[in-house]
Design an enzyme around this catalytic site. Structure first.
Site, short mmCIF file in Angstrom:
data_model
loop_
_atom_site.label_atom_id
_atom_site.label_comp_id
_atom_site.label_asym_id
_atom_site.label_seq_id
_atom_site.Cartn_x
_atom_site.Cartn_y
_atom_site.Cartn_z
N SER A 108 -1.47 4.28 10.19
CA SER A 108 -2.25 3.45 11.12
C SER A 108 -1.50 2.22 11.59
CB SER A 108 -3.56 3.00 10.44
OG SER A 108 -3.32 2.04 9.43
N THR A 162 -8.25 -13.98 3.09
CA THR A 162 -8.74 -13.05 4.10
C THR A 162 -10.26 -12.90 3.97
OG1 THR A 162 -8.27 -11.16 2.66
CG2 THR A 162 -6.57 -11.80 4.23
N GLY A 166 0.30 3.37 -1.26
CA GLY A 166 0.76 2.43 -2.28
C GLY A 166 0.87 1.06 -1.64
N LYS A 167 0.30 0.04 -2.27
CA LYS A 167 0.22 -1.27 -1.63
C LYS A 167 1.58 -1.80 -1.20
CE LYS A 167 -2.80 -4.29 -2.60
NZ LYS A 167 -3.66 -4.00 -1.44
N ASP A 175 -2.96 -4.43 3.48
CA ASP A 175 -1.52 -4.29 3.33
C ASP A 175 -0.80 -4.48 4.66
OD1 ASP A 175 -1.93 -3.68 0.65
OD2 ASP A 175 -2.08 -1.53 1.05
N ALA A 212 0.86 8.40 -3.40
CA ALA A 212 0.38 9.41 -2.47
C ALA A 212 -1.13 9.24 -2.35
CB ALA A 212 0.71 10.81 -2.98
N SER A 267 -13.52 -8.59 8.43
CA SER A 267 -13.48 -8.49 9.89
C SER A 267 -13.52 -9.85 10.58
CB SER A 267 -14.65 -7.63 10.39
OG SER A 267 -15.88 -8.22 10.01
N ALA A 320 4.51 -0.13 -0.79
CA ALA A 320 5.10 0.72 0.25
C ALA A 320 4.42 0.47 1.59
CB ALA A 320 4.98 2.19 -0.14
N ASN A 321 3.10 0.32 1.57
CA ASN A 321 2.37 0.04 2.81
C ASN A 321 2.86 -1.26 3.45
OD1 ASN A 321 0.79 2.27 2.29
ND2 ASN A 321 -1.01 1.12 1.67
#
Length: 310
Positions: free
Chosen positions: A295, A223, A42-43, A256, A15, A226, A45-46
């Site tokens: 998002s 990664t 949560g990574k 994620d 959460a 940006s 779950a995301n």
């Protein structure tokens, strides 16, 4: 291309307790913030939600507590079309939480309390064998116990499933995990820590590729915020994949979103560069909205976003 092939994600559900403020507080300083929001995160779950919202066939293996936050998280993941049969509800345990501060530039700081995530075990991975059946891609991160991560990686590797490991949050990485991983996903700082743990940094992408190969990593996506990412694939020339320019609102969960989108496209049959090109767009979209899972785009929203940023 239509999505095909199942993605199974093993790991964390949290959460997210999110508060926005003008800037991050200094040590010992108290600042005023906006209203606290409790959002599903949560990574793992995301990543599952990002892939599910994009139309992927996704299953999640994890654990939550028998509390209101656990109900929130399980419901949010299920609403994204993700199979949650492998998400245990642990009696007497609190659901994992992440305390997140977001500044005016959209950057964030995060403190995680593992809760039920810390009770996820290798036995839970074995019990969720049905989720692995026919899976094309396994998604892993380091937000649960390493024995859980290794158990999932071993099961997937033995079945010929592509193992995508996100080394976040970064910590000691067993050689076995690197050997079981097909695609390593790291940011620039994590990559430098992996290949130069004494604190040195890789001088350039070409040298980084060689240093990762020395650790047994032939395929990786690094990664670069940006700027997008760099794909390193089995001795081929590094491929830089630029991101889409956006005005960030909140960068929480963007990595994620990238990981979930990458896993979904790999499961759909994309090569690594093509999957990365798709994933950077999803990550950029996520930066334009508040929160993590809230998002993440649907295919229709992503089409509109691409049209607006063509």
């Amino acid at each position: 291309m239509e999505a095909r092939g199942r993605v199974v994600v093993v790991g964390s559900l949290n959460a997210d307790l999110v508060v926005r403020t003008a800037r991050f507080p200094r040590a010992g300083e108290t600042l005023h913030g906006e209203d606290l929001r409790i959002l599903p995160g949560g990574k793992s779950a995301n990543q599952a939600v990002a892939a599910g919202r994009l139309g992927g066939d996704v299953a999640l293996v994890g654990a939550v507590g028998d509390d209101a936050n656990g109900q929130l998280l399980r419901g949010a993941v299920a609403d994204a079309g993700v199979d949650v049969a492998g998400v245990r509800v642990l009696e007497g345990s609190a659901t994992g939480t992440a305390v997140i501060t977001v500044d005016a530039a959209g950057e964030n700081t995060i403190v995680v309390s593992p809760g039920a995530n810390g009770r996820l075990s290798a036995a839970d991975v074995d019990a969720a064998h049905g989720a692995f059946a026919g899976a094309a891609v396994l998604g892993l991160c380091l937000e649960v116990d390493m024995e859980v991560v290794l158990a999932a990686a071993r099961r997937a590797h033995a079945a010929g499933t592509t193992v995508v490991t996100n080394l976040s949050p970064f910590g000691p990485v067993p050689e076995e995990l690197l050997a079981l991983t097909d695609v390593l996903l790291v940011n620039e700082h994590e990559a430098a820590q992996l290949v130069a743990p004494a604190g040195g940094a890789a001088a350039d992408v070409g040298r980084l590729a060689g240093l990762l190969a020395d650790r047994g990593v032939d395929r990786a996506v690094v990664t670069t915020g940006s700027a997008g990412c760099v794909v390193l694939d089995r001795g081929a020339e590094p491929v830089r994949v630029p991101s889409v320019r956006v005005d960030p609102v909140d960068t929480t969960g963007c990595g994620d979103a990238f990981t979930g989108a990458l896993a979904m496209r790999l499961a759909a049959g994309d090569d690594l560069v093509t999957a990365a090109r798709f994933a950077v767009v999803v990550g950029a979209f996520a930066a334009t909205r508040l929160g993590a899972q809230s998002s993440y785009p649907t295919p229709e929203e992503l089409d509109t976003f691409l049209a607006d940023h063509a």
